[in-house]
Design an enzyme around this catalytic site. Structure first.
Site, PDB file in Angstrom:
ATOM      1  N   ASP A   8       5.603 -48.258  84.243  1.00 10.35           N
ATOM      2  CA  ASP A   8       6.586 -48.926  83.390  1.00 10.35           C
ATOM      3  C   ASP A   8       7.964 -48.503  83.890  1.00 10.35           C
ATOM      4  O   ASP A   8       8.099 -47.552  84.658  1.00 10.35           O
ATOM      5  CB  ASP A   8       6.389 -48.493  81.924  1.00 10.35           C
ATOM      6  CG  ASP A   8       7.438 -49.108  80.993  1.00 10.35           C
ATOM      7  OD1 ASP A   8       7.686 -50.322  81.112  1.00 10.35           O
ATOM      8  OD2 ASP A   8       8.036 -48.387  80.189  1.00 10.35           O
ATOM      9  N   SER A   9       8.981 -49.182  83.401  1.00 12.49           N
ATOM     10  CA  SER A   9      10.345 -48.810  83.770  1.00 12.49           C
ATOM     11  C   SER A   9      10.714 -47.441  83.190  1.00 12.49           C
ATOM     12  O   SER A   9      11.661 -46.815  83.639  1.00 12.49           O
ATOM     13  CB  SER A   9      11.320 -49.863  83.249  1.00 12.49           C
ATOM     14  OG  SER A   9      11.131 -50.035  81.858  1.00 12.49           O
ATOM     15  N   TYR A  40      14.813 -52.160  83.261  1.00 15.51           N
ATOM     16  CA  TYR A  40      14.513 -53.290  84.140  1.00 15.51           C
ATOM     17  C   TYR A  40      14.972 -54.608  83.480  1.00 15.51           C
ATOM     18  O   TYR A  40      15.226 -55.586  84.161  1.00 15.51           O
ATOM     19  CB  TYR A  40      13.003 -53.394  84.376  1.00 15.51           C
ATOM     20  CG  TYR A  40      12.420 -52.412  85.363  1.00 15.51           C
ATOM     21  CD1 TYR A  40      13.148 -51.323  85.849  1.00 15.51           C
ATOM     22  CD2 TYR A  40      11.120 -52.575  85.836  1.00 15.51           C
ATOM     23  CE1 TYR A  40      12.586 -50.432  86.760  1.00 15.51           C
ATOM     24  CE2 TYR A  40      10.549 -51.705  86.742  1.00 15.51           C
ATOM     25  CZ  TYR A  40      11.281 -50.627  87.202  1.00 15.51           C
ATOM     26  OH  TYR A  40      10.712 -49.760  88.103  1.00 15.51           O
ATOM     27  N   CYS A  71       4.879 -52.750  81.818  1.00 13.81           N
ATOM     28  CA  CYS A  71       6.226 -53.250  81.543  1.00 13.81           C
ATOM     29  C   CYS A  71       6.208 -54.789  81.480  1.00 13.81           C
ATOM     30  O   CYS A  71       5.765 -55.444  82.428  1.00 13.81           O
ATOM     31  CB  CYS A  71       7.139 -52.785  82.663  1.00 13.81           C
ATOM     32  SG  CYS A  71       8.834 -53.334  82.496  1.00 13.81           S
ATOM     33  N   ASN A  72       6.690 -55.336  80.383  1.00 10.98           N
ATOM     34  CA  ASN A  72       6.736 -56.796  80.244  1.00 10.98           C
ATOM     35  C   ASN A  72       7.657 -57.422  81.278  1.00 10.98           C
ATOM     36  O   ASN A  72       7.353 -58.471  81.845  1.00 10.98           O
ATOM     37  CB  ASN A  72       7.225 -57.187  78.852  1.00 10.98           C
ATOM     38  CG  ASN A  72       6.186 -56.984  77.792  1.00 10.98           C
ATOM     39  OD1 ASN A  72       5.558 -57.917  77.337  1.00 10.98           O
ATOM     40  ND2 ASN A  72       5.964 -55.742  77.399  1.00 10.98           N
ATOM     41  N   GLU A 150      15.042 -46.202  71.643  1.00  4.60           N
ATOM     42  CA  GLU A 150      15.221 -44.947  72.398  1.00  4.60           C
ATOM     43  C   GLU A 150      16.107 -43.969  71.627  1.00  4.60           C
ATOM     44  O   GLU A 150      15.976 -42.762  71.763  1.00  4.60           O
ATOM     45  CB  GLU A 150      15.782 -45.246  73.791  1.00  4.60           C
ATOM     46  CG  GLU A 150      14.827 -46.142  74.543  1.00  4.60           C
ATOM     47  CD  GLU A 150      14.626 -45.794  76.000  1.00  4.60           C
ATOM     48  OE1 GLU A 150      15.488 -45.126  76.581  1.00  4.60           O
ATOM     49  OE2 GLU A 150      13.593 -46.225  76.559  1.00  4.60           O
ATOM     50  N   CYS A 182       7.784 -56.758  74.697  1.00  5.89           N
ATOM     51  CA  CYS A 182       8.497 -55.642  75.335  1.00  5.89           C
ATOM     52  C   CYS A 182       7.825 -54.352  74.846  1.00  5.89           C
ATOM     53  O   CYS A 182       7.436 -54.268  73.671  1.00  5.89           O
ATOM     54  CB  CYS A 182       9.966 -55.659  74.917  1.00  5.89           C
ATOM     55  SG  CYS A 182      10.890 -54.205  75.445  1.00  5.89           S
ATOM     56  N   HIS A 184       8.852 -51.618  73.909  1.00  5.38           N
ATOM     57  CA  HIS A 184       9.479 -50.865  72.819  1.00  5.38           C
ATOM     58  C   HIS A 184       9.330 -51.507  71.439  1.00  5.38           C
ATOM     59  O   HIS A 184       9.445 -50.837  70.426  1.00  5.38           O
ATOM     60  CB  HIS A 184      10.983 -50.711  73.099  1.00  5.38           C
ATOM     61  CG  HIS A 184      11.305 -49.775  74.216  1.00  5.38           C
ATOM     62  ND1 HIS A 184      10.788 -49.929  75.478  1.00  5.38           N
ATOM     63  CD2 HIS A 184      12.087 -48.661  74.253  1.00  5.38           C
ATOM     64  CE1 HIS A 184      11.247 -48.957  76.254  1.00  5.38           C
ATOM     65  NE2 HIS A 184      12.039 -48.178  75.539  1.00  5.38           N
TER      66      HIS A 184
END
Ligand code: DGL
Length: 263
Positions: A8-9, A40, A71-72, A150, A182, A184
């Protein structure tokens, strides 16, 4: 016995790793979070494509048997082209999420939330339309959601107002299903639910992705019968920051995060 590679990013892909750990308890995971180059979601297709190839090459050095692009954004910039470069099976998150949404919707009106790059790629729209030509897709970018998560801003007035503004097209479009496109966004489920209403089905592709990984490994007779090693976590920067955030995404602490200098 080989491990499953996941990248993932950054830290968000741990929501997918968590589901893999739950559904495939005998498998070892090698996780790479590209924390030096995150996010990203604001970058161009070419850049994210190049990063993805580099991340896969890094995971292949760990002799993995399958790679999951958690990661989407990375999954949306051209999974078929990425797959053509490698022999190892590669699973992205777009197809499984789209499949689940098409299965869940009753009124064929599906909302998609994602980063700017994911929405711009129209990857979800294309995948959904391939599964059901009649489905109507209403997609919208929610660029502030990643920093909110985050920074641990998961609720409160500001988050609610921003969510109201981002989700207006979905509400106006009367979607009955919304894809949290996503890594998150699953952490913002309560606020998203508050805005869209309890009746709207929220799709978080992690569960479906893990099922797909299991299916491929079973078909290839590659499922482990017992645990042999342990999960390994690598990042390209700031291992302390990763460990701190990891608990929120994985549900448990992550120890021994290693920083790698080049991928
Ligand atoms: N992992 C990204 C995604 O799922 C979100 C964070 C970023 O923009 O890199 O799209």
């Amino acid at each position: 016995m080989k491990a499953i590679g996941v990248f993932d990013s950054g830290v968000g892909g741990l929501t997918v790793a968590r589901e893999l750990m739950q559904q495939l308890p005998y498998e070892d995971i090698v996780y790479f979070g590209d924390t030096a180059r995150v996010p990203y979601g604001t970058k161009s297709r070419e850049t994210v494509f190049r990063f993805s190839i580099e991340n896969i090459l890094f995971l292949l050095k760990h002799d993995v048997k399958l790679i999951c692009i958690a990661c989407n954004t990375a999954s949306s910039v051209g999974l078929p082209a990425i797959k053509r470069h490698f022999k190892v099976p590669i699973v992205g998150v777009i197809g499984p999420g789209a499949k689940e949404a098409v299965y869940a919707t009753r009124n064929k009106r599906i909302g998609v939330l994602g980063t700017r790059s994911t929405i711009k790629s129209r990857a979800y729209d294309i995948e959904i339309k391939q599964l059901d030509r009649k489905a109507k897709v209403i997609a919208t970018a929610c660029p502030l959601f990643v920093p909110f998560v985050e920074e641990d801003w998961l609720n409160g007035k500001v988050v609610l107002e921003v969510a109201r503004s981002y989700l207006k097209p979905l509400k106006d479009g009367r979607v009955d299903t919304a894809i949290l496109g996503c890594t998150h966004y699953p952490l913002l489920k309560p606020v998203i639910r508050k805005v869209l209403g309890k009746k709207v089905i929220l799709i978080d592709s992690a569960r479906q992705v893990a099922m797909e990984v299991k299916k491929i490994l079973a078909q290839d007779s590659q499922l482990n019968k017992k645990r042999v090693s342990r999960h390994r976590f690598y990042v390209s920067d700031n291992p302390e920051g990763f460990s701190k955030l990891a608990k929120r995404f994985l549900g448990s602490a992550v120890q021994n995060v290693k920083k790698v200098n080049s991928v």
